[in-house]
Write an enzyme that holds these catalytic residues in place. Structure first.
Site, PDB file in Angstrom:
ATOM      1  CB  CYS A  10      39.203  27.152  24.283  1.00 55.59           C
ATOM      2  SG  CYS A  10      39.917  26.252  25.677  1.00 55.59           S
TER       3      CYS A  10
ATOM      4  CB  CYS B 230      39.986  28.713  27.555  1.00 58.22           C
ATOM      5  SG  CYS B 230      41.497  28.160  26.753  1.00 58.22           S
TER       6      CYS B 230
END
Length: 484
Positions: free
Chosen positions: A49, A46
């Site tokens: 992230c 991600c």
């Protein structure tokens, strides 16, 4: 040698990291021993992230130097699916706060290291601080948030239970304190006060307000909302709670209270003087000062140029009114005209289209009413955004459908860029694309379209829902055969 140094660096980094990584085998047991934990549910692939990771790690390091009662935790949802599923994680990263292993709520704070650290440290202690001396009262009053203070006769008083529950629910909005001593007054009953943020104190109003209503949580919350920022609050992205649910008058300027406190105070005092001169006339309005850079999207929506600051905007339900180049006389006149219903609303709109030959009619705020609310036509409206991938996939199919029904005398297919135009009531656009069908005779009750996005899906829907049967299609959406 280089390999050895690299290994030592990695070992040192790993040992210094204060972020705990938990699995399904130790998640619940470990969290039970942590008073307050911020858990990051993430996926290694991600992008968001990856961006958050260094800030999260730095925040954990900051926290570790200040308290042992707060820990930052991460869970890899690609390998720990059961834990992520248990807590309803559907996107990454998802941040949740836990207290001794129990879910306390969603994390809605900053995403930078200092912001995360400060936000979480503020949750480590009790939700309300007990104060025992008069000298402590001034010390606990917040500089940038309202301080809600409960003076009670004993710790077992029923007010304390309501007060503590309210403090927990408003931990982001105000500072809460309580005392069992009669510090300032000796009331026969309990007393609840809300103190202005220290930086908003002026000679034009009292430093605090006293609650006179019933001890009911929602009533107290509304009272805090009304009095916590004073007559002219300082509105920022983190405290919009205080400026909701009312007609709002905002003075925008290019000075922040952190960088130019004297400049902000000067303008606030000018507004306060107007309000003190007319205490009843403007009592139903909420007033605020905002740093223009904090609300650049609003400034853009209102079409206010930097050289026109300071400027004032009244946000009233679904209408906005603006005053550029603020002055005390112009401001007073502006407010009076608003109260008397003499102002013309500001409308954010693209220019009217000059080419009207497209099968899909281009809507802008200035022609929306004329086209969509035409009682002689059924209208389908697509609200889209230029950057939206789903919109880019839809529009060619929508245009094809429009071409196929362009000769229908009672039907119009239209589209509006909802990022460049004000969307009128009662339409609600929470994502893109958003599609409505607006039948004639029912213009105040548009129908949200939830059907398929292919050309044939759109045509079948229109054929079925059209007020009058289409000339070119039957009610099932089948093309009618041409008569010889």
């Amino acid at each position: 040698m280089r390999w050895l140094l690299s290994c030592l660096f990695l070992v040192a980094f790993a040992s210094c990291s204060k972020v705990l990584e938990l699995t399904k085998d130790n998640f619940h047991s470990e969290l039970k021993s942590i008073p307050v934990a911020l858990v990051k549910f993430y996926a290694p692939w991600c992008g968001h992230c990856k961006k958050l990771a260094p800030e999260f790690t730095s925040a954990a390091q900051i926290i570790s130097g200040k308290t042992n009662d707060v820990k930052l935790v991460k869970v890899d949802c690609t390998t720990q699916e059961s834990i992520c599923s248990e807590f309803g994680v559907s996107g990454y990263p998802t941040l949740k706060i836990f207290r001794n292993g129990d879910l306390d709520g969603e994390y809605n704070g900053p995403r930078n290291a200092n912001g995360i650290a400060n936000y979480m440290i503020s949750r480590a202690g009790p939700v309300s601080k007990e104060v025992s001396t008069v000298s402590d009262v001034e010390n606990v009053l917040s500089d940038d948030k309202p301080t809600v203070f409960a003076f009670v006769k004993s710790s077992s008083d029923p007010l304390i239970k309501t007060f503590m529950a309210l403090a927990k629910s408003m931990v982001d909005d105000a500072v809460f304190c309580h005392s069992h001593n009669n510090l300032f007054v000796t009331p026969s009953d309990n007393e609840l006060r809300v103190y202005l943020p220290k930086r908003l104190r002026t000679k034009f109003e009292d430093d605090f307000a006293v609650y006179k209503g019933e001890l009911e949580s929602n009533n107290i919350k509304d009272w805090i909302r009304k009095h916590g920022q004073g007559l002219v609050g300082y509105r920022s992205p983190s405290n919009t709670f205080y400026f909701e649910n009312s007609d709002l008058v905002v003075l925008y300027n290019n000075q922040s209270i952190d960088s130019y406190p004297s400049g902000v105070k000067y303008l606030r005092n000018r507004v306060l003087k107007t309000l003190k001169d007319n205490p009843q006339k403007f009592k139903n309005l909420v007033f605020a000062y905002s740093f223009a850079d904090d609300f650049s999207y609003e400034i853009s929506d209102y079409g206010i140029e930097a050289d026109k600051l300071p400027a004032v905007v009244i946000q009233s339900k679904d209408k906005k009114y603006k005053l550029e180049k603020f002055s005390l006389d112009a401001f007073s006149d502006f407010l009076n005209k608003f109260e008397d219903g003499l102002l013309t609303p500001h409308v954010k709109s693209e220019p009217l289209p000059t080419d009207d030959s497209s099968a899909v009619k281009k809507l802008v705020a200035l022609n929306f009413d004329e086209i969509v609310n035409n009682e002689e036509k059924d209208v389908m409206v697509v609200f889209h955004a230029g950057w939206c991938g789903h919109c880019k996939n839809l529009m060619p199919k929508y245009e094809e459908a429009a071409s196929k029904v362009k000769n229908e005398p009672n039907l119009v297919l239209a589209a509006m860029d909802a990022t460049a135009n004000d969307v009128p009531s009662p339409y609600q656009v929470r994502g893109f694309p958003t599609i409505y069908f607006v039948p004639k005779g029912k213009k105040s009750s548009p129908v949200s379209y939830e059907g398929g996005r292919d050309t044939n899906d759109i045509i079948k829907y229109l054929a079925r829902e059209a007020t009058e049967e289409l000339i070119g299609y039957d009610r099932s959406g089948n093309p009618k055969k041409s008569e010889l």
